[in-house]
Design a protein around this motif. Sequence first.
Motif: not given
Length: 565
Positions: A309-325, A327-336
């Motif tokens: 909403t603030e116009g900031v680009r977001v990159v998501v890191i998620e280890a279990r996308p099959e559980v959380t879903g 995202p429709d933004s840039d996405f990286v599989i992992g825990r971080g």
Amino acid sequence: MQNIVFLILRRMRPPLLTLLMVYAIAVLGLTLIPGRDADGNAWQMSIFHAFYFVSYMATTIGFGEIPHAFSDAQRLWVSLSLYAAVIAWIYAFGTILALVQDRTFLEALAEYRFARRIRRMREPFHLVCGYGETGTALVQALTLRGQHAVVIDVDEIRTSMVQLQDLREHVPALHGDAAVTRHLQEAGLQHAACAGVVALTNDNEVNLKIAITAKLLNPDLKVICRADSHDIEANMASFGTNHIVDPFDTFAGHLAVAFQAPCLYLLHLWLTGREGSALSEPVYPPQDGHWIVCGYGRFGTAICRRLKTEGVRVVVIEARPEVTGRPDSDFVIGRGTEADTLHEAGIEQAAGLVAGTDDDANNLSIVMTARELNPEVFVIVRQNQNDNREIMAAVGADMVMHPSAIIADKIRVLLATPMLYEFMSLALYQDDTWACQVVSRVAALVRDEVPDICEWSVEAEDGAVLRDYLANGGQLSIEELLRDPWQRQRDLKTIVLLIHRRNDRLLLPGPDTMLKVGDRLLMCGNRAAFTRMNWTVSHQHTLDYVKTGQDLSLIHISEPTRLQV
């Protein structure tokens, strides 16, 4: 009480029947066995004498044989009856000892005593359902302000801890399921002194059931619920729940305010801070680069929505996308927690990082790894356990999101000073320059601790003198109200933030604003200033002094009095 009586009768039925049978047989034997009096005449013991003798025989010895000395057959029967009665009494006492140690009986007795204590309460209280980290923080804050609370929790260890904590006020606690209507009623849901119900369990369905029960059985009661599901929130709102607190959406809203108006966010932190806590430093989240969000659960989803909403680009890191879903933004599989994952997400060029998983150890690892790769990155970390407060502070994050603290602080303000949220809602329509000016004024009142917040009404009992003065045509301005009653030329260290006048809201009223009967004031300052102001509005001669500068109680001494002296 009916449950206790029923439990006692059910457990004591076998020993009572045994005692009854032993007594009946002993009495029957004595009435049937013949005896001889002192003259050698035969006699038969009456039922009354037999019952009387067996009664004291079963409890003691040494009273003698009545009405005549017994025959050998009678003495043999008495001996057998005596041993039988002793065995029956031992059986009865054993059952009683087992009953008083029975967990069900003790819980029923504790529940009865709890309900009786609640019925006798006369001071207003808040019913807190759930005594986890959030409930503990809320009850401590309420009792610190002199407010009363009643606690229900399904965990017996938690309810026992209530008695061990150093709370300013006594807090009755019930070990029970808050979803059970009977427990809510015993805890004072329909009590005349109940001021509100707060549902803070970690189960959305239980919180929903509490809210429904409260609104059906006591529609006028203020109900505040914790919820972290939008579906549950909509359901709660559909039947009139007064306030629904979602910690993730709440923090995301705070982050948006920090983006748009840093001074307004700082003002919110200062005014809603806990008593005695240090003043927070201003926060300036950067917007000139992309942000990395580690963890796409409920918290991560709320943060991503606000950042976009603030116009900031977001990159998501998620280890279990099959559980959380996904995202429709840039996405990286992992825990971080791994440097490779952060490299792939562009940590070197990132402006901000959100460590938002539900594991504190992983969040700390994410922050430390990210700081090694980009020491300048703006860091937000999620704290899940209250015990990790010190290590979270040691990591040096720019913002810390602790769900329990967010919920407790918001509910504390809603219960103690509800006008403060009205003030913050109106403040959102002001620009950041206005907020910075208010921050400067507040900073001038206090040193290094958050200011005290006070709600006061002209109709209050301790303001009867001022109320009568205004009702009779007198006038008093904000400036005059905030004069020091000890030294009139000096102002009290207090600011009137808001005046609630019928359907009007006066935001930061000027010093020339005149008070009216029915006004409610929201003020911030220090406690000593509030005490002196209360002295002004409750004593006529002090009110005259701040108005005129003269103490009328010490002048105009009559001439006859002087002559007598």
